[in-house]
Write a protein that holds these residues in place. Sequence first.
Motif, PDB file in Angstrom:
ATOM      1  N   ASN A  74      -5.111  70.294  -1.123  1.00  0.00           N
ATOM      2  CA  ASN A  74      -5.127  68.887  -1.538  1.00  0.00           C
ATOM      3  C   ASN A  74      -6.510  68.282  -1.327  1.00  0.00           C
ATOM      4  O   ASN A  74      -7.004  67.520  -2.170  1.00  0.00           O
ATOM      5  N   ALA A  75      -7.136  68.618  -0.199  1.00  0.00           N
ATOM      6  CA  ALA A  75      -8.480  68.110   0.072  1.00  0.00           C
ATOM      7  C   ALA A  75      -9.489  68.681  -0.912  1.00  0.00           C
ATOM      8  O   ALA A  75     -10.410  67.984  -1.355  1.00  0.00           O
ATOM      9  N   ALA A  76      -9.311  69.946  -1.268  1.00  0.00           N
ATOM     10  CA  ALA A  76     -10.216  70.561  -2.250  1.00  0.00           C
ATOM     11  C   ALA A  76     -10.095  69.868  -3.599  1.00  0.00           C
ATOM     12  O   ALA A  76     -11.102  69.571  -4.261  1.00  0.00           O
ATOM     13  N   GLU A  77      -8.876  69.591  -4.008  1.00  0.00           N
ATOM     14  CA  GLU A  77      -8.658  68.931  -5.295  1.00  0.00           C
ATOM     15  C   GLU A  77      -9.252  67.532  -5.299  1.00  0.00           C
ATOM     16  O   GLU A  77      -9.821  67.084  -6.306  1.00  0.00           O
ATOM     17  N   ALA A  78      -9.149  66.836  -4.169  1.00  0.00           N
ATOM     18  CA  ALA A  78      -9.652  65.466  -4.070  1.00  0.00           C
ATOM     19  C   ALA A  78     -11.144  65.401  -3.765  1.00  0.00           C
ATOM     20  O   ALA A  78     -11.723  64.312  -3.709  1.00  0.00           O
ATOM     21  N   GLY A  79     -11.786  66.545  -3.571  1.00  0.00           N
ATOM     22  CA  GLY A  79     -13.198  66.559  -3.229  1.00  0.00           C
ATOM     23  C   GLY A  79     -13.458  66.031  -1.832  1.00  0.00           C
ATOM     24  O   GLY A  79     -14.475  65.367  -1.584  1.00  0.00           O
ATOM     25  N   GLU A  80     -12.565  66.357  -0.884  1.00  0.00           N
ATOM     26  CA  GLU A  80     -12.659  65.831   0.476  1.00  0.00           C
ATOM     27  C   GLU A  80     -12.783  66.929   1.525  1.00  0.00           C
ATOM     28  O   GLU A  80     -12.365  66.771   2.673  1.00  0.00           O
ATOM     29  N   LEU A  81     -13.362  68.047   1.153  1.00  0.00           N
ATOM     30  CA  LEU A  81     -13.562  69.136   2.099  1.00  0.00           C
ATOM     31  C   LEU A  81     -14.676  68.806   3.090  1.00  0.00           C
ATOM     32  O   LEU A  81     -15.512  67.928   2.843  1.00  0.00           O
ATOM     33  N   VAL A  82     -14.675  69.515   4.206  1.00  0.00           N
ATOM     34  CA  VAL A  82     -15.737  69.401   5.202  1.00  0.00           C
ATOM     35  C   VAL A  82     -16.520  70.714   5.210  1.00  0.00           C
ATOM     36  O   VAL A  82     -15.926  71.793   5.280  1.00  0.00           O
ATOM     37  N   PHE A  83     -17.836  70.623   5.122  1.00  0.00           N
ATOM     38  CA  PHE A  83     -18.689  71.809   5.097  1.00  0.00           C
ATOM     39  C   PHE A  83     -19.349  72.014   6.455  1.00  0.00           C
ATOM     40  O   PHE A  83     -19.885  71.074   7.037  1.00  0.00           O
ATOM     41  N   MET A  84     -19.301  73.258   6.935  1.00  0.00           N
ATOM     42  CA  MET A  84     -19.972  73.647   8.177  1.00  0.00           C
ATOM     43  C   MET A  84     -21.215  74.441   7.801  1.00  0.00           C
ATOM     44  O   MET A  84     -21.111  75.577   7.331  1.00  0.00           O
TER      45      MET A  84
END
Length: 296
Positions: free
Chosen positions: A129-139
């Motif tokens: 869901n976060a990927a679809e919404a563009g809400e991922l966190v990058f490390m």
Amino acid sequence: MHIGFIGLGRMGWLMAANLAKAGVPLTVWNRSRSKSVALVEHYPEVHIAEDPAQIAQDCDLVFTMIADDEAARAVYFGQESGLIAPLNRRAKAWVEMSTISPALSLEIASLAASHNVIYVDAPVSGSLNAAEAGELVFMVGTSAGLSPEIHTSLALMGKSVCQMGEAGSGHAAKLLINSVIHSQNQIVGEILALAASCNIDRAALMTLLGDSAAGSPMIRFRTPLYLGENDEVTFALSLAKKDMQLAQDLADSRGHRFAQISTNLDQLKSAEAVGFGEKDMAAIAQFIAGSQLGNQ
């Protein structure tokens, strides 16, 4: 700026789709061509490469998201068609977003440097869901910093970028974060088995857990899976085992032995051995429940 994207698993597909949706010139490649075709059906402007080498030849910036170390080596190091193969490369920056070992990440970083390619490891945290919404966190791990082009692209796919250190540290951080996630997965399976023996309503317990201080986005997202309300596979148990094996290997390489990591790995190995590997990682609850019944 033409971007290449290699690896269209469910997470990667959604991330590439966000780039395409934003109108970014995009060329993609996946070991299963059907996933590339499916993306083009939604976004006709997207091009499909014949192999990873073409991505390196045709694109300025490359993003990769591959399943594991073995697959990454095959895709990156193939002598004729791998991402590293072309001498007439156009790509000058590479962002590696897979969950792979820090050792392989450092190997890639060294090889990229030998080709004058800027290397950034930037694995992600977040649900589909976060990927679809563009809400991922990058490390992010990098010795070179993030160019404006990389930063802009990451902003189309995620909500934040966390700088972890030099190259390889992003992949190490991902294993640490996933160790917490898989530990949560393990304890949820255990409390559901205990709840059943206490005649506690499992659905009510999961609602309580989600609303409590112990709740997390991962637990709330997977609640229907823990309760058996659907059998969707959002993250295969076999991949959870792979993550924990990498975490164990990382600890071993530094002379550590951690009880939680070892226990989680052992349980995931046992669950995979009896046929749960291709189920969602939430199926650890089914495995634990079955194990407890067998012990009675």
